[in-house]
Design a protein around this motif. Structure first.
Motif, PDB file in Angstrom:
ATOM      1  N   ARG A  58     -14.841 -11.380  25.182  1.00 29.23           N
ATOM      2  CA  ARG A  58     -14.269 -12.186  24.099  1.00 29.23           C
ATOM      3  C   ARG A  58     -14.819 -11.775  22.741  1.00 29.23           C
ATOM      4  O   ARG A  58     -14.097 -11.774  21.741  1.00 29.23           O
ATOM      5  CB  ARG A  58     -14.546 -13.668  24.335  1.00 29.23           C
ATOM      6  N   VAL A  59     -16.096 -11.414  22.678  1.00 27.20           N
ATOM      7  CA  VAL A  59     -16.687 -10.970  21.420  1.00 27.20           C
ATOM      8  C   VAL A  59     -16.010  -9.687  20.962  1.00 27.20           C
ATOM      9  O   VAL A  59     -15.622  -9.549  19.790  1.00 27.20           O
ATOM     10  CB  VAL A  59     -18.211 -10.771  21.560  1.00 27.20           C
ATOM     11  N   ALA A  60     -15.857  -8.717  21.880  1.00 28.57           N
ATOM     12  CA  ALA A  60     -15.220  -7.439  21.532  1.00 28.57           C
ATOM     13  C   ALA A  60     -13.769  -7.655  21.115  1.00 28.57           C
ATOM     14  O   ALA A  60     -13.298  -7.057  20.130  1.00 28.57           O
ATOM     15  CB  ALA A  60     -15.308  -6.482  22.711  1.00 28.57           C
ATOM     16  N   LEU A  61     -13.050  -8.498  21.833  1.00 30.49           N
ATOM     17  CA  LEU A  61     -11.659  -8.787  21.476  1.00 30.49           C
ATOM     18  C   LEU A  61     -11.584  -9.471  20.114  1.00 30.49           C
ATOM     19  O   LEU A  61     -10.711  -9.151  19.290  1.00 30.49           O
ATOM     20  CB  LEU A  61     -11.015  -9.671  22.550  1.00 30.49           C
ATOM     21  N   GLY A  62     -12.505 -10.375  19.848  1.00 25.89           N
ATOM     22  CA  GLY A  62     -12.527 -11.062  18.555  1.00 25.89           C
ATOM     23  C   GLY A  62     -12.781 -10.097  17.409  1.00 25.89           C
ATOM     24  O   GLY A  62     -12.131 -10.159  16.361  1.00 25.89           O
ATOM     25  N   ILE A  63     -13.725  -9.173  17.604  1.00 28.50           N
ATOM     26  CA  ILE A  63     -14.016  -8.176  16.559  1.00 28.50           C
ATOM     27  C   ILE A  63     -12.816  -7.276  16.336  1.00 28.50           C
ATOM     28  O   ILE A  63     -12.471  -6.947  15.192  1.00 28.50           O
ATOM     29  CB  ILE A  63     -15.282  -7.374  16.941  1.00 28.50           C
ATOM     30  N   ALA A  64     -12.146  -6.894  17.420  1.00 36.95           N
ATOM     31  CA  ALA A  64     -10.950  -6.056  17.290  1.00 36.95           C
ATOM     32  C   ALA A  64      -9.846  -6.803  16.541  1.00 36.95           C
ATOM     33  O   ALA A  64      -9.145  -6.215  15.696  1.00 36.95           O
ATOM     34  CB  ALA A  64     -10.465  -5.629  18.668  1.00 36.95           C
ATOM     35  N   LEU A  65      -9.694  -8.089  16.804  1.00 42.10           N
ATOM     36  CA  LEU A  65      -8.676  -8.881  16.100  1.00 42.10           C
ATOM     37  C   LEU A  65      -9.017  -9.027  14.620  1.00 42.10           C
ATOM     38  O   LEU A  65      -8.111  -9.012  13.770  1.00 42.10           O
ATOM     39  CB  LEU A  65      -8.522 -10.254  16.752  1.00 42.10           C
ATOM     40  N   VAL A  66     -10.290  -9.181  14.294  1.00 43.58           N
ATOM     41  CA  VAL A  66     -10.692  -9.263  12.889  1.00 43.58           C
ATOM     42  C   VAL A  66     -10.351  -7.955  12.178  1.00 43.58           C
ATOM     43  O   VAL A  66      -9.785  -7.957  11.069  1.00 43.58           O
ATOM     44  CB  VAL A  66     -12.199  -9.586  12.753  1.00 43.58           C
ATOM     45  N   ALA A  67     -10.668  -6.828  12.815  1.00 40.15           N
ATOM     46  CA  ALA A  67     -10.370  -5.523  12.208  1.00 40.15           C
ATOM     47  C   ALA A  67      -8.868  -5.334  12.041  1.00 40.15           C
ATOM     48  O   ALA A  67      -8.396  -4.874  10.987  1.00 40.15           O
ATOM     49  CB  ALA A  67     -10.964  -4.404  13.057  1.00 40.15           C
ATOM     50  N   ALA A  68      -8.097  -5.707  13.067  1.00 40.24           N
ATOM     51  CA  ALA A  68      -6.645  -5.588  12.977  1.00 40.24           C
ATOM     52  C   ALA A  68      -6.085  -6.509  11.892  1.00 40.24           C
ATOM     53  O   ALA A  68      -5.180  -6.124  11.139  1.00 40.24           O
ATOM     54  CB  ALA A  68      -6.014  -5.908  14.327  1.00 40.24           C
ATOM     55  N   GLY A  69      -6.636  -7.711  11.811  1.00 42.00           N
ATOM     56  CA  GLY A  69      -6.182  -8.654  10.792  1.00 42.00           C
ATOM     57  C   GLY A  69      -6.446  -8.144   9.382  1.00 42.00           C
ATOM     58  O   GLY A  69      -5.601  -8.266   8.488  1.00 42.00           O
ATOM     59  N   LEU A  70      -7.620  -7.548   9.176  1.00 40.26           N
ATOM     60  CA  LEU A  70      -7.925  -6.995   7.853  1.00 40.26           C
ATOM     61  C   LEU A  70      -7.013  -5.816   7.532  1.00 40.26           C
ATOM     62  O   LEU A  70      -6.598  -5.647   6.377  1.00 40.26           O
ATOM     63  CB  LEU A  70      -9.399  -6.598   7.780  1.00 40.26           C
ATOM     64  N   ALA A  71      -6.693  -5.011   8.543  1.00 43.95           N
ATOM     65  CA  ALA A  71      -5.759  -3.896   8.330  1.00 43.95           C
ATOM     66  C   ALA A  71      -4.381  -4.423   7.950  1.00 43.95           C
ATOM     67  O   ALA A  71      -3.717  -3.870   7.053  1.00 43.95           O
ATOM     68  CB  ALA A  71      -5.677  -3.032   9.581  1.00 43.95           C
ATOM     69  N   VAL A  72      -3.932  -5.491   8.589  1.00 39.74           N
ATOM     70  CA  VAL A  72      -2.633  -6.086   8.260  1.00 39.74           C
ATOM     71  C   VAL A  72      -2.655  -6.663   6.848  1.00 39.74           C
ATOM     72  O   VAL A  72      -1.663  -6.563   6.117  1.00 39.74           O
ATOM     73  CB  VAL A  72      -2.247  -7.151   9.317  1.00 39.74           C
ATOM     74  N   VAL A  73      -3.796  -7.253   6.440  1.00 36.16           N
ATOM     75  CA  VAL A  73      -3.910  -7.756   5.062  1.00 36.16           C
ATOM     76  C   VAL A  73      -3.750  -6.609   4.068  1.00 36.16           C
ATOM     77  O   VAL A  73      -3.024  -6.727   3.074  1.00 36.16           O
ATOM     78  CB  VAL A  73      -5.259  -8.478   4.850  1.00 36.16           C
ATOM     79  N   VAL A  74      -4.410  -5.492   4.341  1.00 39.63           N
ATOM     80  CA  VAL A  74      -4.302  -4.332   3.448  1.00 39.63           C
ATOM     81  C   VAL A  74      -2.868  -3.822   3.411  1.00 39.63           C
ATOM     82  O   VAL A  74      -2.337  -3.502   2.338  1.00 39.63           O
ATOM     83  CB  VAL A  74      -5.291  -3.218   3.882  1.00 39.63           C
ATOM     84  N   ILE A  75      -2.220  -3.765   4.557  1.00 37.28           N
ATOM     85  CA  ILE A  75      -0.810  -3.332   4.602  1.00 37.28           C
ATOM     86  C   ILE A  75       0.061  -4.291   3.795  1.00 37.28           C
ATOM     87  O   ILE A  75       0.946  -3.859   3.049  1.00 37.28           O
ATOM     88  CB  ILE A  75      -0.325  -3.223   6.062  1.00 37.28           C
ATOM     89  N   GLY A  76      -0.211  -5.589   3.917  1.00 36.32           N
ATOM     90  CA  GLY A  76       0.553  -6.570   3.149  1.00 36.32           C
ATOM     91  C   GLY A  76       0.371  -6.388   1.650  1.00 36.32           C
ATOM     92  O   GLY A  76       1.309  -6.567   0.869  1.00 36.32           O
ATOM     93  N   VAL A  77      -0.821  -6.012   1.220  1.00 35.75           N
ATOM     94  CA  VAL A  77      -1.070  -5.765  -0.200  1.00 35.75           C
ATOM     95  C   VAL A  77      -0.352  -4.501  -0.655  1.00 35.75           C
ATOM     96  O   VAL A  77       0.250  -4.458  -1.732  1.00 35.75           O
ATOM     97  CB  VAL A  77      -2.591  -5.671  -0.474  1.00 35.75           C
ATOM     98  N   VAL A  78      -0.387  -3.459   0.181  1.00 30.23           N
ATOM     99  CA  VAL A  78       0.239  -2.186  -0.185  1.00 30.23           C
ATOM    100  C   VAL A  78       1.746  -2.345  -0.334  1.00 30.23           C
ATOM    101  O   VAL A  78       2.339  -1.837  -1.295  1.00 30.23           O
ATOM    102  CB  VAL A  78      -0.104  -1.095   0.858  1.00 30.23           C
ATOM    103  N   VAL A  79       2.389  -3.056   0.600  1.00 29.89           N
ATOM    104  CA  VAL A  79       3.849  -3.227   0.515  1.00 29.89           C
ATOM    105  C   VAL A  79       4.229  -4.418  -0.369  1.00 29.89           C
ATOM    106  O   VAL A  79       5.409  -4.685  -0.559  1.00 29.89           O
ATOM    107  CB  VAL A  79       4.491  -3.374   1.915  1.00 29.89           C
ATOM    108  N   GLN A  80       3.253  -5.100  -0.899  1.00 26.46           N
ATOM    109  CA  GLN A  80       3.441  -6.249  -1.794  1.00 26.46           C
ATOM    110  C   GLN A  80       4.333  -7.325  -1.172  1.00 26.46           C
ATOM    111  O   GLN A  80       5.290  -7.797  -1.781  1.00 26.46           O
ATOM    112  CB  GLN A  80       4.007  -5.784  -3.137  1.00 26.46           C
ATOM    113  N   PHE A  81       4.001  -7.674   0.070  1.00 25.70           N
ATOM    114  CA  PHE A  81       4.720  -8.730   0.762  1.00 25.70           C
ATOM    115  C   PHE A  81       3.680  -9.742   1.248  1.00 25.70           C
ATOM    116  O   PHE A  81       2.891  -9.470   2.160  1.00 25.70           O
ATOM    117  CB  PHE A  81       5.525  -8.136   1.937  1.00 25.70           C
ATOM    118  N   ALA A  82       3.646 -10.901   0.622  1.00 20.42           N
ATOM    119  CA  ALA A  82       2.587 -11.891   0.841  1.00 20.42           C
ATOM    120  C   ALA A  82       2.556 -12.431   2.264  1.00 20.42           C
ATOM    121  O   ALA A  82       1.486 -12.726   2.796  1.00 20.42           O
ATOM    122  CB  ALA A  82       2.732 -13.046  -0.138  1.00 20.42           C
TER     123      ALA A  82
END
Length: 126
Positions: free
Chosen positions: A39-63
């Motif tokens: 669960r710890v490893a899965l949680g860390i992976a989800l945090v990393a994926a979530g931050l990547a999605v945030v960056v993608i959202g900023v790049v495409v300028q879609f909130a």
């Protein structure tokens, strides 16, 4: 400077409430715990994926994409932080049994709260 009568009463009341609720606080946070590392490893992976999605959202300028990424990161953090639970009797013992099949000795160390309580009682008696 000595305490006034009202301040002394307030301090006494605070001490009584502390002793009254101390058992509840200690019982909820003490004892051995086990951690589910999957669960710890899965949680860390989800945090990393979530931050990547945030960056993608900023790049495409879609909130909405950024908000979804933030939610994913928060969910992953909650998953990783809640991965521990109180250990059961069999899980609390380590597998470091001495050769010959003898069971490991039980620990007799007192908890921090017990030691602090003992020190407080000694000071009050003096």
């Amino acid at each position: 400077m000595p305490l006034s009568e009202q301040e002394q009463r307030l301090l006494d009341e605070m001490e009584r409430n502390l002793y009254k609720h101390e058992a509840d606080i200690v019982s909820t946070s003490s004892g051995p715990r086990t951690v589910n590392y999957t669960r710890v490893a899965l949680g860390i992976a989800l945090v990393a994926a979530g931050l990547a999605v945030v960056v993608i959202g900023v790049v495409v300028q879609f909130a909405l994409i950024g908000v979804a990424g933030f939610g994913l990161a928060v969910g992953g953090a909650m998953l990783a932080l809640t991965a521990s639970r109180p250990a059961e009797a069999g899980e609390a013992e380590s597998g470091d049994a001495p050769k010959g099949g003898a069971a490991p000795k039980a620990r007799t160390r007192s908890s921090l709260m017990d030691r602090l309580s003992d020190e407080w009682d000694k000071r009050q008696q003096q």
